[in-house]
Design a protein around this motif. Structure first.
Motif, PDB file in Angstrom:
ATOM      1  N   LYS A 158      61.799  77.530  77.840  1.00 20.77           N
ATOM      2  CA  LYS A 158      60.436  77.591  78.142  1.00 20.77           C
ATOM      3  C   LYS A 158      59.877  78.639  77.315  1.00 20.77           C
ATOM      4  N   THR A 159      60.546  79.804  77.067  1.00 20.45           N
ATOM      5  CA  THR A 159      60.076  80.936  76.286  1.00 20.45           C
ATOM      6  C   THR A 159      60.117  80.580  74.775  1.00 20.45           C
ATOM      7  N   ILE A 160      61.187  79.705  74.141  1.00 24.91           N
ATOM      8  CA  ILE A 160      60.828  79.208  72.884  1.00 24.91           C
ATOM      9  C   ILE A 160      59.782  78.414  72.704  1.00 24.91           C
ATOM     10  N   PHE A 162      57.046  78.458  74.266  1.00 22.18           N
ATOM     11  CA  PHE A 162      55.749  79.447  74.177  1.00 22.18           C
ATOM     12  C   PHE A 162      55.529  80.069  73.036  1.00 22.18           C
ATOM     13  N   ALA A 163      56.707  80.434  72.233  1.00 31.10           N
ATOM     14  CA  ALA A 163      56.687  80.908  70.996  1.00 31.10           C
ATOM     15  C   ALA A 163      56.237  79.834  70.102  1.00 31.10           C
ATOM     16  N   ILE A 164      56.614  78.864  70.088  1.00 32.33           N
ATOM     17  CA  ILE A 164      56.309  77.638  69.140  1.00 32.33           C
ATOM     18  C   ILE A 164      54.617  77.275  69.307  1.00 32.33           C
ATOM     19  N   THR A 165      54.399  77.328  70.518  1.00 28.14           N
ATOM     20  CA  THR A 165      53.109  77.107  70.681  1.00 28.14           C
ATOM     21  C   THR A 165      52.190  78.216  70.282  1.00 28.14           C
ATOM     22  N   ALA A 166      52.466  79.590  70.485  1.00 24.11           N
ATOM     23  CA  ALA A 166      51.488  80.533  69.855  1.00 24.11           C
ATOM     24  C   ALA A 166      51.496  80.611  68.480  1.00 24.11           C
ATOM     25  N   ALA A 167      52.797  80.085  68.138  1.00 22.39           N
ATOM     26  CA  ALA A 167      52.510  79.943  66.230  1.00 22.39           C
ATOM     27  C   ALA A 167      51.667  78.976  65.872  1.00 22.39           C
ATOM     28  N   VAL A 168      51.842  77.818  66.483  1.00 16.73           N
ATOM     29  CA  VAL A 168      50.849  76.500  66.030  1.00 16.73           C
ATOM     30  C   VAL A 168      49.744  76.847  66.337  1.00 16.73           C
ATOM     31  N   VAL A 169      49.234  77.441  67.517  1.00 18.60           N
ATOM     32  CA  VAL A 169      47.705  77.692  67.667  1.00 18.60           C
ATOM     33  C   VAL A 169      47.111  78.723  66.739  1.00 18.60           C
ATOM     34  N   LEU A 170      48.039  79.749  66.630  1.00 16.02           N
ATOM     35  CA  LEU A 170      47.346  80.633  65.380  1.00 16.02           C
ATOM     36  C   LEU A 170      47.111  80.113  64.217  1.00 16.02           C
ATOM     37  N   MET A 171      48.142  78.923  63.624  1.00 20.47           N
ATOM     38  CA  MET A 171      47.932  78.597  62.385  1.00 20.47           C
ATOM     39  C   MET A 171      46.651  77.648  62.602  1.00 20.47           C
TER      40      MET A 171
END
Length: 387
Positions: A158-160, A162-171
């Motif tokens: 779940k933590t991973i 969230f990190a993936i989602t944050a990176a994709v959203v920022l891109m």
């Protein structure tokens, strides 16, 4: 022994794959997709002709291309729907990493086609919008992380995620593409909820999203212009929203008649983002309600099937795909009636666009594969026997 305990659906030895697929797939959802594609071609016959004439092309140039792209999307949907959840997970993860690399490279190799957002990759003979393919693959990759976290001794999935989602959203925000970024974040929230996230955490994420919206409003002229246009009390009749709103009002209940609509001659994006306005003007509220019913059928039936699913990955990924599919349609139609600010988002299987229709075929193919009846016990069987 597992089949005896959980009451699995019997599978005939040597059963051909196509008859087995036909018995296990959700045929109502499949028929709804075909109807949406047919409606898209019908509306394209009206909406794309003015654009073809403007570009000195044959009248049905864009309709022909949509038929080709749609055929590719339907083939992709059929092939992917034959796969198992394990295979869906595999191609989803591989596709996610590939699409992320392309999206990350867009600021250097992409183009904006004069629309103020670098979202496309020009191939010369055609253009590709990588974020369309990123969405279904993102759902599969994140669902895999969340499902793995539920295993004994599993990773902090779940933590991973969230990190993936944050990176994709920022891109995506960097393109800028706030519509796709919002859809990705919504998909993650839905899957996180299904995976057992506490409500307080989702409220915190929602608060962060609102805070990010305020930051985007203050730092992005592109974003601020769309929000200001949405919040203003007066609708400029010369804008796309103005033309679309007027067309919907003119259509009434039964429409002005096939081919009699005028909005297609005024709206630059009548064949893509605002195709629902063409449907409302020429065919009226009846056609719009039929389109909404088709999307609702796909989402509702998929979620009902997933309620009985025991595989955590299939349940989480299927829910994310179904909700993202339905919300994308909702956003597109909400923009046309000015319930939402402009997002630049297509109507799945109906709007013109090669990337959109092929990516929609991939997403629905994954959804059909994950909602097929398979020789496994359903979660209701386990709950019922435990009483």
């Amino acid at each position: 022994m597992t089949e005896m305990v959980f009451g699995a659906t019997p599978v005939r030895v040597g059963d051909p794959i196509l008859p087995r697929w036909w018995r296990t797939v959700d045929r109502w959802s499949l028929m709804a997709v075909l109807c949406l594609f047919a409606i898209g071609l019908l509306l394209g016959l009206a909406a794309s002709v003015p654009l073809a004439e403007k570009n000195n092309l044959p009248p049905f140039y864009y309709v022909s291309r949509q038929a080709v792209f749609g055929g590719m999307g339907l083939v992709a949907m059929f092939v992917i729907s034959l796969l198992s959840p394990h295979q869906i997970r595999r191609i989803g993860v591989v596709g996610f990493f590939a699409s992320v690399l392309v999206v990350a490279a867009l600021p250097f190799i992409g183009t904006d086609f004069g629309k103020g957002a670098t979202r496309w990759l020009s191939l010369g003979f055609a253009s590709v919008q990588p974020s369309e393919f990123l969405k279904p693959c993102f759902v599969a990759a994140v669902a895999w992380c969340m499902a793995a976290s539920q295993e004994v001794g599993g990773p902090p999935g779940k933590t991973i995620s969230f990190a993936i989602t944050a990176a994709v959203v920022l891109m995506l925000v960097g393109q800028p593409d706030f519509g796709q970024a919002s859809l990705v974040l919504f998909s993650w929230c839905v899957m996180f909820f299904v995976a057992g996230a506490p409500m307080i955490l989702l409220v915190v994420v929602a608060g962060l999203a609102v805070f990010g919206g305020f930051l985007a409003y203050g730092s992005s002229e592109h974003f601020a212009r769309r929000i200001d246009g949405f919040l203003t009390a007066e609708i400029d009749p010369r804008t796309q929203i103005g033309y679309a709103t007027n067309a919907i009002q003119e259509g009434g209940f039964f429409g002005v008649g096939v081919g009699e609509g005028t909005v297609k001659w005024s709206l630059p994006d009548a064949h893509t983002d605002f195709i629902i306005a063409v449907a409302a003007e020429e065919y009226g509220l009846v056609m719009v309600l039929a389109i909404i019913a088709l999307y609702a059928t796909i989402v509702f039936r998929s979620l009902m099937r997933l309620l009985r699913e025991r595989d955590p990955f299939a349940r989480i990924a299927g829910t994310g795909l179904a909700c993202a599919f339905g919300v994308q349609a909702l956003i597109n139609m909400g923009v046309a009636v000015r319930l939402l600010p402009a997002k630049g988002m297509t109507l799945p299987f109906v709007s013109y666009g090669g990337s959109s229709v092929i990516a929609s075929g991939i997403a629905v193919g994954m959804l059909l594969a994950l909602t097929r009846h398979r020789p496994q016990g359903e979660i209701s069987d386990v709950i019922g026997r435990g009483r």
